[in-house]
Design an enzyme around this catalytic site. Structure first.
Site, PDB file in Angstrom:
ATOM      1  N   ASP A 221      -8.057  -1.559   2.931  1.00  0.00           N
ATOM      2  CA  ASP A 221      -6.628  -1.865   3.000  1.00  0.00           C
ATOM      3  C   ASP A 221      -5.827  -0.591   2.699  1.00  0.00           C
ATOM      4  O   ASP A 221      -6.314   0.288   2.000  1.00  0.00           O
ATOM      5  CB  ASP A 221      -6.328  -2.940   1.945  1.00  0.00           C
ATOM      6  N   GLU A 222      -4.611  -0.492   3.187  1.00  0.00           N
ATOM      7  CA  GLU A 222      -3.712   0.636   2.879  1.00  0.00           C
ATOM      8  C   GLU A 222      -4.405   1.977   3.091  1.00  0.00           C
ATOM      9  O   GLU A 222      -4.370   2.857   2.220  1.00  0.00           O
ATOM     10  CB  GLU A 222      -3.226   0.544   1.419  1.00  0.00           C
TER      11      GLU A 222
END
Length: 735
Positions: A221-222
């Site tokens: 994620d991110e």
DNA sequence: ACTGTAGTGATTTTT
DNA sequence: TCACTACAGT
């Protein structure tokens, strides 16, 4: 198996991303486009459609909050526990690996994790040891240097420092001594967790192979926030063997200053085999005007992967821009808007005030207090960061690992027990000479009878205290252990003695820690998002609890009340959304920060930060700036932020239209008295006249100054008490 | 061990 | 401006 629940209620691109073949995939997910949803559904798809075993999924996030949310949503969607899955932050996963493979990693079995506060203290001790001049090379600089090097994967020994480069030579010397101190104490800092985890792969091909067999798919994620070492760790682990799904948004990369490499997203496309890319551009959060504004702003940045947010939703209200005279006026304006909003039946929890730097919160806070508006400021001290909590944890750390010098250093004379500076000097010197821990040095000195008088008594007292605490709490439940330690160490009493409310609060916090320990043990921890215990490992409850405290913020659950406004920096607002948002301090020098003026890249990051801010708003967005702002004691006159000018003007509504009162004043700035009844040229307004302002209500014109369209009228508003308020370009009508 | 004072420096923050 | 630190004095 019935799989429709995984793909139903997704839009086309989301569905495409979720059901893409299990090969390398980049999901470019705009703000509010449902990226967590895609990640969660993709995991469900891999398990329930592609037949992956839950244990073969590795999912990495940056924050515990994100990891906890992901776990929760997986369980909700799949109706299974996530216990076998590896879902966690980079740091917690690194920790988990290192706890298992401490031998292969070459670290102490009972290593402890220190936070940046303890790291700084340790660096201070290294300075003393090496006799480095703090004036020349600030501690913070060394800390910055060490962490930066580790983030880039460099050890002290790797650094090639030219003889003439004094800075580099000194930093290397400090880094080297710091490494040794950590080694000696069995201590790992945050960056070290990642570095060791990376080296674990490099030095142990068999182990790497094992995990490459075990993990069949990695999700991150991110991704725009990954730094060099995190990227390298993933790159080595994945190899050509394990496909990855990465989710990120280059337009929301705002952590470049702490090592995040936005280019890692592009690098992924080059480094990994046959990557495909899917863009999520449909936004489910904001109105059309807000999105159009955000799009146009971010379009000013170069080298973007490119993406345009759109919505099927409403056009919405214009963005309102308020030009405040000063920061107090700005705060008052914001508070008034919030109260107006609340009086229309809305909840204050839906409103957020965002700012670039923490220093701005104070004036806002004052205005909220004055108006009795409930609020909560986010950021700042974490639960486990508080002095009293750190003290208590240090005792516990010492019980878990006697060699933990950082812990020993903290509590050896807290509460004060008469161990003076001299004794400490002797102790440290002995530890350094023998290259042993402080505890071992104390033991040495005590048994060899080389200490005399008071030094012997007090140090011996401390030594016995720790041994006694250890013996007393053997076999106890964790919470009993915590309770016993804070009482018998005298810590509770020490903090209770502090004067004022501070002492009381500290005692409360210590009790809260006992409570947290109890809940940690029973698995009902509301303080925590982590709960990342490795079922295959036999780690004492105390060790697990300490890991938790080191790696998790321990944020308290949100208040029961839903009636408070939230204040936070733009950085900490990332990932959140609010129906009503205020972006305050939209001024050159503040936002974008003057520190970012020099380098274009830094300015681009500021612009992304503004983009993040705008896209937090769901329904209504206000922006404001102050013409005069008191900063660090002196008044600054800032221009309106360039970001305002980069917005589509058709979506902007200036609450003070410039044109409505343009006063051509040719004379010098005037100090005329309100009694004079002088007409302000070409306005039909005289000093002393009663006027009505559409936002402020009724007031008296008392002064004017400036010339041309720079002129300002000064008005004393009745409802502002005796306060003077200068209003430029105000829309006024005579009454 | 506590208290007063002079000096300093000041985006953003998670782990 | 102000909050935090280091250090000197009691």
């Amino acid at each position: 198996m019935e799989l429709s629940h995984i793909l139903d209620n997704l839009n086309d691109s989301q569905r495409q991303a979720v059901s893409a073949p299990p090969s390398n995939l980049l999901v470019l997910a705009g703000a509010g486009s449902g990226k967590t949803r895609v990640l969660v559904h993709r995991i469900a798809w891999l398990v329930q459609h592609e037949g992956y075993h839950p244990n073969s999924i590795l999912s990495v996030t940056f924050t515990n909050k994100a990891a906890a949310e992901m776990k929760g949503r997986i369980e909700e969607l799949m109706h299974t526990s996530t216990a076998g899955m590896w879902v966690g932050t980079f740091h917690s996963i690194a920790n988990r690996l290192l706890r298992r493979h401490w031998k292969e990693a070459g670290i102490a079995q009972d290593f402890r994790i220190i936070d940046s506060d303890d790291q700084l203290r340790l660096i201070k001790r290294v300075y003393a040891e090496l006799e480095v001049d703090e004036g020349k090379w600030p501690y913070k600089q060394a800390q910055w240097f060490i962490n930066g090097q580790k983030d880039e994967g460099r050890r002290a020994g790797h650094i090639q420092a030219p003889e003439l480069d004094l800075y580099l030579r000194n930093m290397q010397r400090i880094y080297l001594a710091y490494e040794q101190a950590c080694e000696r104490g069995g201590i790992l800092d945050f960056a070290e967790l990642l570095l060791r985890a990376h080296e674990l792969w490099l030095n142990n091909p068999d182990l790497l192979h094992h995990y490459q067999q075990r993990f069949r798919h990695i999700l991150v994620d991110e991704f725009q926030d990954t730094n060099t070492i995190q990227y390298a760790w993933l790159r080595v682990l994945a190899g050509d063997a394990v496909p990855m799904t990465i989710v990120g948004d280059d337009d929301q990369s705002i952590y470049g200053w702490r090592g995040a490499k936005i280019e890692n997203i592009q690098k992924f496309k080059k480094d990994f085999k046959d990557p495909s890319m899917i863009k999520l551009e449909q936004n489910y959060r904001s109105t059309k005007r807000i999105l159009d504004s955000a799009n146009q702003l971010i379009a000013h940045n170069p080298d973007r992967l490119g993406k345009n947010l759109w919505t099927e939703g409403e056009l919405g209200d214009p963005i309102s821009l308020y030009a405040a005279y000063n920061e107090h006026d700005e705060a008052r304006f914001i508070v008034d808007r919030i109260e107006e909003w609340a009086s229309q039946g809305n909840s204050r929890i839906d409103a957020a005030i965002l700012y670039r730097s923490n220093a701005q919160s104070r004036v806002l806070e004052e205005a909220l207090v004055r108006a009795s508006v409930p609020y909560r400021i986010y950021g700042g001290h974490r639960f486990y960061d508080r002095l009293e909590i750190k003290n208590a944890l240090a005792y516990l750390r010492l019980l878990s690992n006697r060699d933990d010098d950082a812990a020993m250093d903290r509590v050896i004379n807290t509460p004060t027990r008469g161990i003076g500076g001299k004794t400490l000097d002797i102790l440290r010197q002995h530890a350094n000479e023998q290259n042993i821990s402080l505890w071992a040095a104390a033991k040495d000195l005590l048994s060899s009878n080389s200490l005399t008088g008071r030094a012997r008594t007090t140090l011996g007292g401390f030594f016995d205290l720790i041994q006694q605490l250890s013996a007393d709490t053997a076999g106890c439940d964790l919470y009993e252990q915590v309770d016993h330690v804070i009482q018998s160490s005298g810590l509770l009493e020490h903090h209770a003695k502090e004067k004022g409310e501070a002492g009381q609060a500290r005692v409360e916090n210590l009790k809260e820690l006992v409570n947290a320990a109890k809940q940690f043990e029973t698995g009902t921890m509301p303080l925590s998002a982590l709960q990342d215990q490795d079922p295959d490992l036999e780690l004492s409850p105390l060790s697990q609890f300490l890991d938790q405290a080191a790696l998790d913020a321990g944020d308290l659950q949100a208040d029961e009340s839903h009636d408070y406004v939230r204040l936070m920096t733009l950085h900490s607002a990332k990932g959140l959304e609010f129906p009503l948002v205020f972006l305050s301090g939209m001024e050159e020098g503040l936002f974008p920060s003057r520190m970012s003026n020099e380098e274009p890249d830094r300015l681009h990051e500021e612009r992304r930060l503004c983009y993040v801010g705008i896209t937090r708003a769901m329904q209504k967005l206000y922006m404001s700036y102050a013409e005069v702002r008191r900063l660090y004691g002196s008044e600054t006159y800032n221009k309106v932020s360039r970001f305002i000018r980069e917005l589509p003007q058709e979506h902007l509504e200036e609450l003070r239209p410039k044109a409505s009162l343009s006063i051509p004043v040719s004379s010098k700035p005037s100090q005329l008295s309100a009694k004079n009844n002088v007409e302000i040229p070409d306005t039909g307004i005289t000093l002393g006249q009663n006027v009505r302002h559409k936002l402020f209500g009724d007031g008296v014109v008392t002064n004017y100054e400036g010339k041309g369209d720079q002129a300002r009228v000064q008005i004393n508003f009745e409802n502002e008490g005796s306060k003077w308020l200068v209003v430029g370009y105000a829309k006024l009508e005579a009454i």
